[in-house]
Design a protein around this motif. Sequence first.
Motif, PDB file in Angstrom:
ATOM      1  N   GLU A  73       0.826  -1.241  -0.098  1.00 36.81           N
ATOM      2  CA  GLU A  73      -0.133  -0.036  -0.026  1.00 36.81           C
ATOM      3  C   GLU A  73       1.064   1.294   0.046  1.00 36.81           C
ATOM      4  O   GLU A  73       0.401   2.327  -0.338  1.00 36.81           O
ATOM      5  CB  GLU A  73      -0.916   0.207   1.327  1.00 36.81           C
ATOM      6  N   TRP A  74       1.892   1.273   0.664  1.00 37.45           N
ATOM      7  CA  TRP A  74       2.897   2.259   0.780  1.00 37.45           C
ATOM      8  C   TRP A  74       4.443   1.951   0.301  1.00 37.45           C
ATOM      9  O   TRP A  74       4.704   0.914   0.657  1.00 37.45           O
ATOM     10  CB  TRP A  74       3.098   2.906   2.012  1.00 37.45           C
ATOM     11  N   LEU A  75       4.905   2.906  -0.545  1.00 39.62           N
ATOM     12  CA  LEU A  75       6.323   2.821  -0.832  1.00 39.62           C
ATOM     13  C   LEU A  75       7.098   3.900  -0.285  1.00 39.62           C
ATOM     14  O   LEU A  75       6.775   4.777  -0.766  1.00 39.62           O
ATOM     15  CB  LEU A  75       6.366   2.908  -2.515  1.00 39.62           C
ATOM     16  N   VAL A  76       7.829   3.716   0.708  1.00 40.28           N
ATOM     17  CA  VAL A  76       8.671   4.716   1.474  1.00 40.28           C
ATOM     18  C   VAL A  76       9.999   4.721   1.056  1.00 40.28           C
ATOM     19  O   VAL A  76      10.786   3.800   1.148  1.00 40.28           O
ATOM     20  CB  VAL A  76       8.503   4.323   2.878  1.00 40.28           C
ATOM     21  N   LEU A  77      10.471   5.780   0.749  1.00 45.48           N
ATOM     22  CA  LEU A  77      11.630   6.251   0.038  1.00 45.48           C
ATOM     23  C   LEU A  77      12.553   6.655   1.189  1.00 45.48           C
ATOM     24  O   LEU A  77      12.348   7.622   1.908  1.00 45.48           O
ATOM     25  CB  LEU A  77      11.681   7.046  -0.980  1.00 45.48           C
ATOM     26  N   GLY A 105       5.848   7.476   0.369  1.00 42.68           N
ATOM     27  CA  GLY A 105       6.174   7.837   1.713  1.00 42.68           C
ATOM     28  C   GLY A 105       7.617   8.331   1.702  1.00 42.68           C
ATOM     29  O   GLY A 105       8.471   8.017   0.667  1.00 42.68           O
ATOM     30  N   ILE A 106       8.106   9.030   3.035  1.00 52.38           N
ATOM     31  CA  ILE A 106       9.603   9.214   2.833  1.00 52.38           C
ATOM     32  C   ILE A 106       9.886   9.063   4.198  1.00 52.38           C
ATOM     33  O   ILE A 106       9.222   9.296   5.384  1.00 52.38           O
ATOM     34  CB  ILE A 106       9.612  11.017   2.799  1.00 52.38           C
ATOM     35  N   HIS A 107      10.980   8.757   4.261  1.00 50.04           N
ATOM     36  CA  HIS A 107      12.174   8.542   5.601  1.00 50.04           C
ATOM     37  C   HIS A 107      13.346   9.042   5.501  1.00 50.04           C
ATOM     38  O   HIS A 107      14.173   8.580   4.823  1.00 50.04           O
ATOM     39  CB  HIS A 107      12.049   6.793   5.847  1.00 50.04           C
ATOM     40  N   THR A 108      13.436   9.997   6.390  1.00 42.13           N
ATOM     41  CA  THR A 108      15.097  10.956   6.236  1.00 42.13           C
ATOM     42  C   THR A 108      15.699  10.570   7.408  1.00 42.13           C
ATOM     43  O   THR A 108      15.166  10.729   8.663  1.00 42.13           O
ATOM     44  CB  THR A 108      14.907  12.239   5.772  1.00 42.13           C
ATOM     45  N   HIS A 109      17.186  10.619   7.300  1.00 42.85           N
ATOM     46  CA  HIS A 109      18.010  10.687   8.477  1.00 42.85           C
ATOM     47  C   HIS A 109      18.772  12.042   8.539  1.00 42.85           C
ATOM     48  O   HIS A 109      18.868  12.642   7.433  1.00 42.85           O
ATOM     49  CB  HIS A 109      19.052   9.456   8.392  1.00 42.85           C
ATOM     50  N   ASN A 110      19.346  12.351   9.566  1.00 42.57           N
ATOM     51  CA  ASN A 110      19.651  13.862   9.815  1.00 42.57           C
ATOM     52  C   ASN A 110      21.146  14.011   9.865  1.00 42.57           C
ATOM     53  O   ASN A 110      21.822  14.896  10.268  1.00 42.57           O
ATOM     54  CB  ASN A 110      19.239  14.186  11.101  1.00 42.57           C
ATOM     55  N   ASP A 111      21.877  12.921   9.159  1.00 43.29           N
ATOM     56  CA  ASP A 111      23.364  12.963   8.898  1.00 43.29           C
ATOM     57  C   ASP A 111      23.956  14.380   8.439  1.00 43.29           C
ATOM     58  O   ASP A 111      25.351  14.752   8.631  1.00 43.29           O
ATOM     59  CB  ASP A 111      24.128  11.831   8.284  1.00 43.29           C
ATOM     60  N   SER A 112      23.009  14.977   7.386  1.00 45.84           N
ATOM     61  CA  SER A 112      23.735  16.355   6.814  1.00 45.84           C
ATOM     62  C   SER A 112      22.733  17.479   7.401  1.00 45.84           C
ATOM     63  O   SER A 112      22.957  18.548   6.862  1.00 45.84           O
ATOM     64  CB  SER A 112      23.423  16.276   5.486  1.00 45.84           C
ATOM     65  N   ASP A 113      21.906  17.216   8.567  1.00 50.53           N
ATOM     66  CA  ASP A 113      21.371  18.448   9.216  1.00 50.53           C
ATOM     67  C   ASP A 113      20.026  18.676   8.576  1.00 50.53           C
ATOM     68  O   ASP A 113      19.648  19.748   8.201  1.00 50.53           O
ATOM     69  CB  ASP A 113      22.091  19.561   9.656  1.00 50.53           C
ATOM     70  N   MET A 114      19.470  17.829   7.514  1.00 52.09           N
ATOM     71  CA  MET A 114      18.827  17.959   6.510  1.00 52.09           C
ATOM     72  C   MET A 114      17.350  17.133   6.417  1.00 52.09           C
ATOM     73  O   MET A 114      16.438  17.067   5.861  1.00 52.09           O
ATOM     74  CB  MET A 114      19.413  17.820   4.883  1.00 52.09           C
ATOM     75  N   ALA A 115      17.295  16.622   7.547  1.00 49.06           N
ATOM     76  CA  ALA A 115      16.302  15.406   7.558  1.00 49.06           C
ATOM     77  C   ALA A 115      14.646  16.022   7.529  1.00 49.06           C
ATOM     78  O   ALA A 115      13.804  15.613   6.716  1.00 49.06           O
ATOM     79  CB  ALA A 115      16.231  14.691   8.950  1.00 49.06           C
ATOM     80  N   MET A 152       6.304  18.193  -0.566  1.00 48.54           N
ATOM     81  CA  MET A 152       5.827  19.217  -1.712  1.00 48.54           C
ATOM     82  C   MET A 152       6.008  18.565  -3.092  1.00 48.54           C
ATOM     83  O   MET A 152       5.427  18.947  -3.988  1.00 48.54           O
ATOM     84  CB  MET A 152       6.617  20.233  -1.594  1.00 48.54           C
ATOM     85  N   ALA A 153       6.861  17.485  -3.322  1.00 48.46           N
ATOM     86  CA  ALA A 153       7.043  16.854  -4.572  1.00 48.46           C
ATOM     87  C   ALA A 153       5.993  15.641  -4.708  1.00 48.46           C
ATOM     88  O   ALA A 153       5.849  15.015  -5.762  1.00 48.46           O
ATOM     89  CB  ALA A 153       8.363  16.304  -4.723  1.00 48.46           C
ATOM     90  N   GLY A 154       5.198  15.394  -3.730  1.00 45.14           N
ATOM     91  CA  GLY A 154       3.991  14.347  -3.766  1.00 45.14           C
ATOM     92  C   GLY A 154       3.977  13.268  -2.948  1.00 45.14           C
ATOM     93  O   GLY A 154       2.998  12.399  -2.838  1.00 45.14           O
ATOM     94  N   ALA A 155       5.094  13.014  -1.796  1.00 46.31           N
ATOM     95  CA  ALA A 155       4.973  11.792  -0.979  1.00 46.31           C
ATOM     96  C   ALA A 155       3.702  12.396   0.092  1.00 46.31           C
ATOM     97  O   ALA A 155       3.325  13.547   0.545  1.00 46.31           O
ATOM     98  CB  ALA A 155       6.188  12.230  -0.158  1.00 46.31           C
ATOM     99  N   ARG A 156       3.050  11.445   0.643  1.00 51.14           N
ATOM    100  CA  ARG A 156       2.035  11.478   1.495  1.00 51.14           C
ATOM    101  C   ARG A 156       1.941  10.743   2.730  1.00 51.14           C
ATOM    102  O   ARG A 156       1.223  10.917   3.749  1.00 51.14           O
ATOM    103  CB  ARG A 156       0.603  11.204   0.891  1.00 51.14           C
ATOM    104  N   MET A 157       3.243  10.076   2.938  1.00 46.06           N
ATOM    105  CA  MET A 157       3.429   9.556   4.341  1.00 46.06           C
ATOM    106  C   MET A 157       4.979  10.091   4.793  1.00 46.06           C
ATOM    107  O   MET A 157       5.813  10.056   3.984  1.00 46.06           O
ATOM    108  CB  MET A 157       3.607   8.058   4.450  1.00 46.06           C
ATOM    109  N   VAL A 158       4.915  10.410   6.000  1.00 43.42           N
ATOM    110  CA  VAL A 158       6.161  11.046   6.542  1.00 43.42           C
ATOM    111  C   VAL A 158       6.826  10.365   7.979  1.00 43.42           C
ATOM    112  O   VAL A 158       5.782  10.093   8.744  1.00 43.42           O
ATOM    113  CB  VAL A 158       6.146  12.413   6.914  1.00 43.42           C
ATOM    114  N   GLN A 159       7.779   9.476   7.766  1.00 37.86           N
ATOM    115  CA  GLN A 159       8.224   8.903   8.938  1.00 37.86           C
ATOM    116  C   GLN A 159       9.338   9.799   9.689  1.00 37.86           C
ATOM    117  O   GLN A 159      10.055  10.434   9.017  1.00 37.86           O
ATOM    118  CB  GLN A 159       8.773   7.517   8.326  1.00 37.86           C
ATOM    119  N   GLY A 160       9.296   9.581  11.107  1.00 36.91           N
ATOM    120  CA  GLY A 160      10.180  10.241  11.650  1.00 36.91           C
ATOM    121  C   GLY A 160       9.938   9.833  13.252  1.00 36.91           C
ATOM    122  O   GLY A 160       9.225   8.833  13.550  1.00 36.91           O
TER     123      GLY A 160
END
Length: 579
Positions: free
Chosen positions: A176-180, A254-264, A273-281
């Motif tokens: 149902e979800w593809l999380v990048l 969906g989107i799953h980001t880590h903060n190693d570049s202080d950009m999570a 804003m590009a179209g993801a509808r799930m945010v993991q954190g």
Amino acid sequence: MTKNSSPQIWLYDTTLRDGTQREGLSVSIEDKLRIAHRLDQLGIPFIEGGWPGANPKDVQFFWQLQEDPLKQAQIVAFCSTRRPNTCAADEPMLQAILTAGSRWVAIFGKSWDLHVTASLKTTLEENLAMIRDTIEFFRSQGRGVIYDAEHWFDGYKHNRDYALQTLKAAMTAGAEWLVLCDTNGGTLPHEVSEIVKDVVKETGEWGQGDKGSQHCAGVSLVEVTSVTRREEENSRFSSQSPITNHPLPITQIGIHTHNDSDMAVANAIAAVMAGARMVQGTINGYGERCGNANLCSLIPNLQLKLGLSCIAEHQLGQLAEASRFVSEVVNLAPDEHAPFVGRSAFAHKGGIHVSAVERNPLTYEHIQPEQVGNRRRIVISEQSGISNVLAKARTFGIELDKQTPEAKQILQRLKELESEGYQFEAAEASFALLMYEALGGRQQFFEIKGFQVHCDLVEGKETTNALATVKVAVNGRNILEAAEGNGPVAALDAALRKALVNFYPQLATFELTDYKVRILDGHTGTAAKTRVLVESGNGYQRWTTVGVSPNILAASYQAVVEGLEYGLLLHAQAEAAVR
């Protein structure tokens, strides 16, 4: 905007799994249960509980949640795809996930061809089969599947075509979800935006084409392509689940980001804003290495700045409290300077700033603090002007006019004491006592006549035995008491309470919750002036007092005494309010 009228963003919290991989963070089963229920109250739709079967703690956690289920959130079990050259239906690891009883499963698989050949030591085609087989197996068992594409952005940049093939395998198998996932945390927002747009375009085209084929899971669900059929399946999960309340399209990003570049956080917003509808954190951004995307920043940015619906308005007002709750449970000091939820997020120290905020908060505040459950604070220091004093006085229920001698006297006394080493921005209770004294309204609950401390260092023992004797006067009566402690400050505190508790029984509820020492002029060695901050509490309130002296015991004693005095003042004010 209200939650029902705004575009929906699905929040997925992984504090209990990814967050616990932070160095120095450890939680018990009870801790995990408390956090899960608090996130449920906050309105998080998906809560990842851990990897059942990977350790006994996670197994017990899922079992206990079956006895005490969440009210609205879906608990999610986490695991990897099956091993190479096996069949998902025969994998003991995947059977443990089914036993956990969660209606949703998050499966991570390899997106980067380097990981497939170097880490899994298998072929690219077998990796695709592992993804398809595992997802089809769980779908055949009635589970909803969230597919986490591990190292997605690195894989895409090294081999776009293969990375997209892994997503297509997951989608056609029924995820149902593809999380990048930006697993290494090295991607920048402009890259995230471009790549997510490409994925949204590609998945949209796949949705119009072939839906795949059966694999060894035994039952293929790839024929399930209509929203109606998906809703029928989801209704078997829970009539209260977020899925039935808001039917999902066949596959979402969906989107799953880590903060190693202080950009999570920035990367997650770029993905949305590009179209993801799930945010993991995670709450407070907890996670391995530099952490994960901080939901305490993401939620208000998405909801208040972009007009996207994440949680209800009244739940957003609980965000700061939820942040502090989680930090307390995991036994980590809260980040006082965290955006939105930190104690200093809406603190104003400069006199010009305070004056402007008093007239119009928009001058130095980007949102109303109350929207996220925080509050405005006026900080008092040697940099303060008369506006700071007047504003701070109002927080204690004291109305002052800047033309009055008392207001100017308070400001002058503040600057004098700060020049001596006092720090009232961190000791607001001591500043309140200073104001009451200048106004002639400082209630004298007791008078200190003197104290003595004797310490014995016993060879071979780690602790120091201390005996403190104090002499105080209460209502004209002199009281002499002694008490022992495992150090001089503990002994002083115990002796004071012992001397006063018969007169003020409420002291039994007071406790010293924190003690900080700062050497102010270290170049003078052991003769240096010392500043002591003492935090006290009564079970539902906390306050901080300060003491300064070349004698560390005298500084400690001053801070402890003022802590007791301020606590008694709070009690007296509370009693007066109910009369």
